[in-house]
Design a protein around this motif. Structure first.
Motif, PDB file in Angstrom:
ATOM      1  N   SER A 285      31.360  11.626  15.653  1.00 15.32           N
ATOM      2  CA  SER A 285      30.092  10.926  15.823  1.00 15.32           C
ATOM      3  C   SER A 285      29.046  11.457  14.856  1.00 15.32           C
ATOM      4  O   SER A 285      28.288  10.686  14.246  1.00 15.32           O
ATOM      5  N   TYR A 286      29.014  12.787  14.707  1.00 17.57           N
ATOM      6  CA  TYR A 286      28.052  13.401  13.784  1.00 17.57           C
ATOM      7  C   TYR A 286      28.347  12.986  12.350  1.00 17.57           C
ATOM      8  O   TYR A 286      27.434  12.655  11.586  1.00 17.57           O
ATOM      9  N   ARG A 287      29.615  12.992  11.976  1.00 23.53           N
ATOM     10  CA  ARG A 287      29.997  12.604  10.613  1.00 23.53           C
ATOM     11  C   ARG A 287      29.589  11.163  10.330  1.00 23.53           C
ATOM     12  O   ARG A 287      29.085  10.844   9.248  1.00 23.53           O
ATOM     13  N   LEU A 288      29.772  10.289  11.307  1.00 18.64           N
ATOM     14  CA  LEU A 288      29.391   8.888  11.130  1.00 18.64           C
ATOM     15  C   LEU A 288      27.875   8.751  10.967  1.00 18.64           C
ATOM     16  O   LEU A 288      27.397   7.913  10.201  1.00 18.64           O
ATOM     17  N   GLU A 289      27.132   9.580  11.703  1.00 14.45           N
ATOM     18  CA  GLU A 289      25.672   9.573  11.594  1.00 14.45           C
ATOM     19  C   GLU A 289      25.224   9.949  10.176  1.00 14.45           C
ATOM     20  O   GLU A 289      24.351   9.286   9.594  1.00 14.45           O
ATOM     21  N   ILE A 290      25.812  10.993   9.619  1.00 17.76           N
ATOM     22  CA  ILE A 290      25.441  11.426   8.271  1.00 17.76           C
ATOM     23  C   ILE A 290      25.898  10.413   7.225  1.00 17.76           C
ATOM     24  O   ILE A 290      25.178  10.136   6.261  1.00 17.76           O
ATOM     25  N   GLN A 291      27.068   9.843   7.430  1.00 15.31           N
ATOM     26  CA  GLN A 291      27.547   8.821   6.494  1.00 15.31           C
ATOM     27  C   GLN A 291      26.640   7.594   6.498  1.00 15.31           C
ATOM     28  O   GLN A 291      26.391   6.990   5.446  1.00 15.31           O
ATOM     29  N   ALA A 292      26.114   7.244   7.654  1.00 17.67           N
ATOM     30  CA  ALA A 292      25.169   6.129   7.751  1.00 17.67           C
ATOM     31  C   ALA A 292      23.893   6.455   6.976  1.00 17.67           C
ATOM     32  O   ALA A 292      23.321   5.586   6.298  1.00 17.67           O
ATOM     33  N   PHE A 293      23.433   7.700   7.080  1.00 20.76           N
ATOM     34  CA  PHE A 293      22.265   8.142   6.328  1.00 20.76           C
ATOM     35  C   PHE A 293      22.533   8.044   4.822  1.00 20.76           C
ATOM     36  O   PHE A 293      21.694   7.551   4.053  1.00 20.76           O
ATOM     37  N   GLN A 294      23.702   8.489   4.398  1.00 21.59           N
ATOM     38  CA  GLN A 294      24.066   8.429   2.983  1.00 21.59           C
ATOM     39  C   GLN A 294      24.151   6.981   2.498  1.00 21.59           C
ATOM     40  O   GLN A 294      23.689   6.658   1.392  1.00 21.59           O
ATOM     41  N   ASN A 295      24.723   6.119   3.319  1.00 18.12           N
ATOM     42  CA  ASN A 295      24.821   4.699   2.958  1.00 18.12           C
ATOM     43  C   ASN A 295      23.438   4.081   2.803  1.00 18.12           C
ATOM     44  O   ASN A 295      23.213   3.238   1.912  1.00 18.12           O
TER      45      ASN A 295
ATOM     46  N   GLU B  88      26.200   3.305  -9.074  1.00 16.37           N
ATOM     47  CA  GLU B  88      27.248   3.021  -8.097  1.00 16.37           C
ATOM     48  C   GLU B  88      26.924   3.695  -6.760  1.00 16.37           C
ATOM     49  O   GLU B  88      26.834   3.032  -5.738  1.00 16.37           O
ATOM     50  N   LYS B  89      26.758   5.008  -6.802  1.00 15.70           N
ATOM     51  CA  LYS B  89      26.395   5.733  -5.580  1.00 15.70           C
ATOM     52  C   LYS B  89      25.936   7.140  -5.935  1.00 15.70           C
ATOM     53  O   LYS B  89      26.221   7.652  -7.013  1.00 15.70           O
ATOM     54  N   LEU B  90      25.207   7.744  -5.014  1.00 18.11           N
ATOM     55  CA  LEU B  90      24.762   9.123  -5.163  1.00 18.11           C
ATOM     56  C   LEU B  90      25.911  10.075  -4.856  1.00 18.11           C
ATOM     57  O   LEU B  90      26.880   9.716  -4.199  1.00 18.11           O
ATOM     58  N   GLU B  91      25.757  11.289  -5.335  1.00 17.25           N
ATOM     59  CA  GLU B  91      26.711  12.336  -4.993  1.00 17.25           C
ATOM     60  C   GLU B  91      26.106  13.196  -3.889  1.00 17.25           C
ATOM     61  O   GLU B  91      24.913  13.513  -3.920  1.00 17.25           O
ATOM     62  N   PHE B  92      26.946  13.582  -2.937  1.00 13.44           N
ATOM     63  CA  PHE B  92      26.503  14.411  -1.819  1.00 13.44           C
ATOM     64  C   PHE B  92      27.388  15.643  -1.685  1.00 13.44           C
ATOM     65  O   PHE B  92      28.573  15.608  -2.003  1.00 13.44           O
ATOM     66  N   PHE B  93      26.783  16.720  -1.190  1.00 17.98           N
ATOM     67  CA  PHE B  93      27.586  17.865  -0.809  1.00 17.98           C
ATOM     68  C   PHE B  93      28.456  17.447   0.375  1.00 17.98           C
ATOM     69  O   PHE B  93      28.101  16.527   1.121  1.00 17.98           O
ATOM     70  N   PRO B  94      29.608  18.108   0.580  1.00 18.42           N
ATOM     71  CA  PRO B  94      30.421  17.801   1.761  1.00 18.42           C
ATOM     72  C   PRO B  94      29.597  17.983   3.044  1.00 18.42           C
ATOM     73  O   PRO B  94      28.795  18.914   3.141  1.00 18.42           O
TER      74      PRO B  94
ATOM     75  N   ASN C 271       8.084  27.591   0.910  1.00 20.11           N
ATOM     76  CA  ASN C 271       9.289  26.923   1.375  1.00 20.11           C
ATOM     77  C   ASN C 271      10.459  27.063   0.410  1.00 20.11           C
ATOM     78  O   ASN C 271      11.338  26.205   0.335  1.00 20.11           O
ATOM     79  N   ASP C 272      10.465  28.169  -0.325  1.00 19.16           N
ATOM     80  CA  ASP C 272      11.574  28.465  -1.229  1.00 19.16           C
ATOM     81  C   ASP C 272      12.585  29.328  -0.481  1.00 19.16           C
ATOM     82  O   ASP C 272      12.306  30.479  -0.140  1.00 19.16           O
ATOM     83  N   LEU C 273      13.751  28.776  -0.189  1.00 20.05           N
ATOM     84  CA  LEU C 273      14.778  29.497   0.554  1.00 20.05           C
ATOM     85  C   LEU C 273      15.657  30.323  -0.391  1.00 20.05           C
ATOM     86  O   LEU C 273      16.194  29.775  -1.363  1.00 20.05           O
ATOM     87  N   PRO C 274      15.839  31.614  -0.120  1.00 18.45           N
ATOM     88  CA  PRO C 274      16.631  32.481  -1.002  1.00 18.45           C
ATOM     89  C   PRO C 274      18.132  32.399  -0.714  1.00 18.45           C
ATOM     90  O   PRO C 274      18.817  33.418  -0.611  1.00 18.45           O
ATOM     91  N   LEU C 275      18.623  31.186  -0.567  1.00 21.25           N
ATOM     92  CA  LEU C 275      20.047  30.969  -0.348  1.00 21.25           C
ATOM     93  C   LEU C 275      20.419  29.581  -0.837  1.00 21.25           C
ATOM     94  O   LEU C 275      19.539  28.765  -1.141  1.00 21.25           O
ATOM     95  N   GLU C 276      21.713  29.325  -0.934  1.00 21.49           N
ATOM     96  CA  GLU C 276      22.178  28.019  -1.381  1.00 21.49           C
ATOM     97  C   GLU C 276      22.328  27.076  -0.189  1.00 21.49           C
ATOM     98  O   GLU C 276      23.038  27.384   0.759  1.00 21.49           O
ATOM     99  N   ILE C 277      21.625  25.960  -0.261  1.00 21.54           N
ATOM    100  CA  ILE C 277      21.772  24.916   0.762  1.00 21.54           C
ATOM    101  C   ILE C 277      22.691  23.842   0.183  1.00 21.54           C
ATOM    102  O   ILE C 277      22.251  22.883  -0.459  1.00 21.54           O
ATOM    103  N   LYS C 278      23.986  24.041   0.401  1.00 22.05           N
ATOM    104  CA  LYS C 278      24.965  23.096  -0.127  1.00 22.05           C
ATOM    105  C   LYS C 278      25.185  21.984   0.891  1.00 22.05           C
ATOM    106  O   LYS C 278      26.236  21.870   1.526  1.00 22.05           O
ATOM    107  N   ALA C 279      24.156  21.178   1.024  1.00 22.28           N
ATOM    108  CA  ALA C 279      24.173  20.059   1.971  1.00 22.28           C
ATOM    109  C   ALA C 279      23.190  19.010   1.478  1.00 22.28           C
ATOM    110  O   ALA C 279      22.234  19.328   0.769  1.00 22.28           O
ATOM    111  N   GLY C 280      23.431  17.767   1.847  1.00 20.89           N
ATOM    112  CA  GLY C 280      22.519  16.698   1.426  1.00 20.89           C
ATOM    113  C   GLY C 280      22.844  16.158   0.050  1.00 20.89           C
ATOM    114  O   GLY C 280      23.970  16.298  -0.456  1.00 20.89           O
ATOM    115  N   VAL C 281      21.844  15.548  -0.564  1.00 23.27           N
ATOM    116  CA  VAL C 281      22.019  14.904  -1.867  1.00 23.27           C
ATOM    117  C   VAL C 281      22.144  15.939  -2.975  1.00 23.27           C
ATOM    118  O   VAL C 281      21.434  16.942  -2.989  1.00 23.27           O
ATOM    119  N   MET C 282      23.035  15.658  -3.897  1.00 22.19           N
ATOM    120  CA  MET C 282      23.207  16.528  -5.054  1.00 22.19           C
ATOM    121  C   MET C 282      22.344  16.020  -6.214  1.00 22.19           C
ATOM    122  O   MET C 282      21.586  15.057  -6.083  1.00 22.19           O
TER     123      MET C 282
END
Length: 201
Positions: free
Chosen positions: A23-33, A56-62, A186-197
């Motif tokens: 269900s969560y994956r479908l929610e995020i995929q809907a957001f990406q779409n 064609e489409k955006l690239e997203f982190f897994p 709001n500069d985070l000292p880590l990699e946020i490998k999520a969301g739009v690339m």
């Protein structure tokens, strides 16, 4: 009998967990779409005409559930409005609305959450909050100017920050737009490998 009940309970829990994950994956995929549809729509796309033709489409982190974060929300009352820097000379008025305190990979972080004075005058945006941030992926796998997350005013002291829903400002694909620059706080000292690339034109 006791053994059978234990197995049954375990299978039911596993089924529920898998269902929740799906269900969560479908929610995020809907957001990406939704983002892809917006960028591909000639009537509302910020893309330049030549880029729109090839889009064609955006690239997203897994999709990664660990970046779906439950944060403690602390309202910051009586904040002085300020003019947020943008990529142009435009300086829209914002106000620090609150703070999100959360843990990620065993470390504690704080992000400021803002409210636009201009948007809050419109009925459809009166509960809208704005979270701009930067992280260590910027300029590499994500847009160098940082990314944004849209939020709503929470009803209690908990707020969900889902970095899988982090999106690029319009400036990432078209420099003619004026976009807020995330404050240094709001500069985070880590990699946020999520969301739009990073947008590749």
């Amino acid at each position: 009998m006791k053994y059978c009940l234990t197995i049954c309970f375990a299978l039911c829990f596993l089924s529920f967990w898998v269902s929740a994950q799906d269900s969560y994956r479908l929610e995020i995929q809907a957001f990406q779409n939704h983002l892809n549809d917006e960028l591909g729509n000639p009537e509302e796309s910020p893309l330049k005409s030549e880029d729109l033709e090839q889009f064609e489409k955006l690239e997203f982190f897994p999709i990664n559930p660990k970046f779906h974060v439950k944060a403690i929300f602390i309202r910051t009352e009586n904040q002085k409005p300020f003019r947020m820097k943008t990529t142009t000379t435009r300086r829209p008025i914002y106000e620090k609305f609150g703070e999100a305190h959360f843990e990620l990979d065993g470390k504690n972080y704080v992000l400021n959450i803002y409210q636009s004075h201009q948007l809050r005058e419109r009925e459809e945006f009166k509960t809208h909050l704005f979270l701009p941030f930067t992280d260590l992926t910027n300029g590499d796998s994500s847009y160098g100017g940082g990314r944004f997350i849209d939020l709503e005013i929470p009803s209690d002291q908990e707020i969900i920050i889902d970095f899988n829903k982090a999106y690029n400002p319009y400036c990432a694909c078209n420099s003619r737009y004026s976009c807020p620059i995330p404050p240094k706080e709001n500069d985070l000292p880590l990699e946020i490998k999520a969301g739009v690339m990073k947008f590749h034109d």
